[in-house]
Scaffold this motif. Structure first.
Motif, PDB file in Angstrom:
ATOM      1  N   UNK A  49      37.220  37.689  33.680  1.00  0.00           N
ATOM      2  CA  UNK A  49      35.954  38.370  33.980  1.00  0.00           C
ATOM      3  C   UNK A  49      34.872  37.385  34.406  1.00  0.00           C
ATOM      4  N   UNK A  50      33.945  37.849  35.238  1.00  0.00           N
ATOM      5  CA  UNK A  50      32.801  37.046  35.661  1.00  0.00           C
ATOM      6  C   UNK A  50      31.673  37.989  36.052  1.00  0.00           C
ATOM      7  N   UNK A  51      30.414  37.624  35.775  1.00  0.00           N
ATOM      8  CA  UNK A  51      29.300  38.456  36.219  1.00  0.00           C
ATOM      9  C   UNK A  51      29.355  38.665  37.729  1.00  0.00           C
ATOM     10  N   UNK A  52      29.159  39.914  38.157  1.00  0.00           N
ATOM     11  CA  UNK A  52      29.227  40.249  39.574  1.00  0.00           C
ATOM     12  C   UNK A  52      30.584  40.747  40.020  1.00  0.00           C
ATOM     13  N   UNK A  53      31.611  40.559  39.193  1.00  0.00           N
ATOM     14  CA  UNK A  53      32.956  41.034  39.530  1.00  0.00           C
ATOM     15  C   UNK A  53      33.064  42.534  39.242  1.00  0.00           C
ATOM     16  N   UNK A  54      34.151  43.118  39.692  1.00  0.00           N
ATOM     17  CA  UNK A  54      34.450  44.517  39.419  1.00  0.00           C
ATOM     18  C   UNK A  54      35.630  44.581  38.455  1.00  0.00           C
ATOM     19  N   UNK A  55      35.440  45.278  37.332  1.00  0.00           N
ATOM     20  CA  UNK A  55      36.538  45.568  36.410  1.00  0.00           C
ATOM     21  C   UNK A  55      37.290  46.753  37.001  1.00  0.00           C
ATOM     22  N   UNK A  56      38.618  46.691  37.028  1.00  0.00           N
ATOM     23  CA  UNK A  56      39.394  47.732  37.701  1.00  0.00           C
ATOM     24  C   UNK A  56      40.609  48.121  36.883  1.00  0.00           C
ATOM     25  N   UNK A  57      40.879  49.431  36.844  1.00  0.00           N
ATOM     26  CA  UNK A  57      42.053  49.984  36.178  1.00  0.00           C
ATOM     27  C   UNK A  57      42.800  50.853  37.176  1.00  0.00           C
ATOM     28  N   UNK A  58      44.120  50.735  37.215  1.00  0.00           N
ATOM     29  CA  UNK A  58      44.941  51.613  38.040  1.00  0.00           C
ATOM     30  C   UNK A  58      45.059  52.974  37.363  1.00  0.00           C
ATOM     31  N   UNK A  59      45.610  53.942  38.080  1.00  0.00           N
ATOM     32  CA  UNK A  59      45.720  55.298  37.521  1.00  0.00           C
ATOM     33  C   UNK A  59      46.503  55.296  36.219  1.00  0.00           C
ATOM     34  N   UNK A  60      45.985  55.997  35.250  1.00  0.00           N
ATOM     35  CA  UNK A  60      46.552  56.159  33.907  1.00  0.00           C
ATOM     36  C   UNK A  60      46.655  54.854  33.116  1.00  0.00           C
ATOM     37  N   UNK A  61      46.161  53.765  33.640  1.00  0.00           N
ATOM     38  CA  UNK A  61      46.252  52.487  32.937  1.00  0.00           C
ATOM     39  C   UNK A  61      45.222  52.425  31.816  1.00  0.00           C
ATOM     40  N   UNK A  62      45.668  52.088  30.628  1.00  0.00           N
ATOM     41  CA  UNK A  62      44.808  51.901  29.462  1.00  0.00           C
ATOM     42  C   UNK A  62      43.907  53.113  29.219  1.00  0.00           C
ATOM     43  N   UNK A  63      44.448  54.306  29.459  1.00  0.00           N
ATOM     44  CA  UNK A  63      43.746  55.543  29.140  1.00  0.00           C
ATOM     45  C   UNK A  63      42.815  56.099  30.194  1.00  0.00           C
ATOM     46  N   UNK A  64      42.803  55.551  31.410  1.00  0.00           N
ATOM     47  CA  UNK A  64      41.915  56.094  32.443  1.00  0.00           C
ATOM     48  C   UNK A  64      42.594  57.246  33.179  1.00  0.00           C
ATOM     49  N   UNK A  65      41.853  57.897  34.042  1.00  0.00           N
ATOM     50  CA  UNK A  65      42.317  59.105  34.733  1.00  0.00           C
ATOM     51  C   UNK A  65      43.310  58.801  35.849  1.00  0.00           C
ATOM     52  N   UNK A  66      43.734  59.858  36.518  1.00  0.00           N
ATOM     53  CA  UNK A  66      44.693  59.740  37.620  1.00  0.00           C
ATOM     54  C   UNK A  66      44.112  59.039  38.836  1.00  0.00           C
ATOM     55  N   UNK A  67      42.787  58.928  38.927  1.00  0.00           N
ATOM     56  CA  UNK A  67      42.156  58.251  40.063  1.00  0.00           C
ATOM     57  C   UNK A  67      41.911  56.776  39.789  1.00  0.00           C
ATOM     58  N   UNK A  68      42.172  56.318  38.541  1.00  0.00           N
ATOM     59  CA  UNK A  68      41.838  54.954  38.166  1.00  0.00           C
ATOM     60  C   UNK A  68      40.351  54.863  37.858  1.00  0.00           C
ATOM     61  N   UNK A  69      39.847  53.643  37.689  1.00  0.00           N
ATOM     62  CA  UNK A  69      38.430  53.458  37.367  1.00  0.00           C
ATOM     63  C   UNK A  69      37.985  52.063  37.762  1.00  0.00           C
ATOM     64  N   UNK A  70      36.715  51.936  38.166  1.00  0.00           N
ATOM     65  CA  UNK A  70      36.075  50.643  38.413  1.00  0.00           C
ATOM     66  C   UNK A  70      34.731  50.626  37.711  1.00  0.00           C
ATOM     67  N   UNK A  71      34.308  49.442  37.285  1.00  0.00           N
ATOM     68  CA  UNK A  71      33.012  49.240  36.653  1.00  0.00           C
ATOM     69  C   UNK A  71      32.494  47.873  37.076  1.00  0.00           C
ATOM     70  N   UNK A  72      31.192  47.697  37.003  1.00  0.00           N
ATOM     71  CA  UNK A  72      30.556  46.448  37.410  1.00  0.00           C
ATOM     72  C   UNK A  72      30.398  45.531  36.196  1.00  0.00           C
TER      73      UNK A  72
END
Length: 192
Positions: A49-72
């Motif tokens: 991780x680094x400030x300014x990066x995007x945290x990203x999850x693929x679909x269904x990874x670690x409990x996220x939805x079918x669309x995946x998820x991104x966060x700042x």
């Protein structure tokens, strides 16, 4: 660009606010890692991780939805990652996660170190009010923000100064919890 109510739009808004050139359509959040690499513009995808990066999850990874998820990624302190995010169910929010809870990190434009002194985050809560937090304490001045706007925050030593468009349409300044109405009207949709 609006900071709208979905994770990809919010993440793209935060990247654009940091001067990241538009990488093109990266699709649903679950494909951002693959699509960022496919763009061939030198973006790195890794587990750091680094400030300014995007945290990203693929679909269904670690409990996220079918669309995946991104966060700042706003800040990193040890294994703790301070994420600001949005999703289909509401406006942006802040949370702290362990880096092991994140699928991976996409580095479009990292912003350098994240010391304790500069970890203030300002955001519009789902109530519409401005909130400012350092992760352990959240300050809510009970001041409504204009819909679709984002506050600007500057670190002052161990404190902060926030400029934001209130729901009255006027520019407000807040320094370490004391808010001043400048009585200056702002054009709807303008950015600070």
């Amino acid at each position: 660009m609006n900071n709208g109510s979905n994770c990809t739009n919010y993440a793209a808004y935060r990247l654009a606010s940091n001067g990241v050139p538009n990488p093109g359509n990266l699709g649903n959040a679950g494909g951002w890692d693959t699509n960022a690499l496919a763009k061939g513009k030198g973006f790195t995808v890794d587990s750091t991780p680094a400030p300014g990066a995007i945290a990203q999850w693929n679909q269904y990874e670690k409990g996220v939805s079918s669309a995946g998820h991104v966060a700042y990624v706003d800040y990193v302190e040890g294994d703790q990652v301070w994420l600001s995010e949005s999703n289909w169910s509401g406006p942006s929010k802040l949370r702290v996660a362990n880096k092991s809870e994140v699928g991976r990190f996409i580095h479009f434009k990292d912003l350098g170190s994240s010391s304790v002194e500069n970890r203030w985050v300002a955001f519009q809560a789902n109530t519409g009010d401005l909130h400012v937090t350092d992760g352990s304490t959240t300050w809510n001045p009970h001041q409504g923000m204009a819909a679709g706007t984002s506050p600007s925050i500057t670190t002052l030593g161990s404190g902060y100064r926030v400029a934001f468009q209130a729901n009255t349409g006027e520019l407000h300044l807040s320094t370490d919890g004391a808010t001043t109405n400048t009585r200056q009207g702002m054009k709807p949709g303008s950015r600070l």
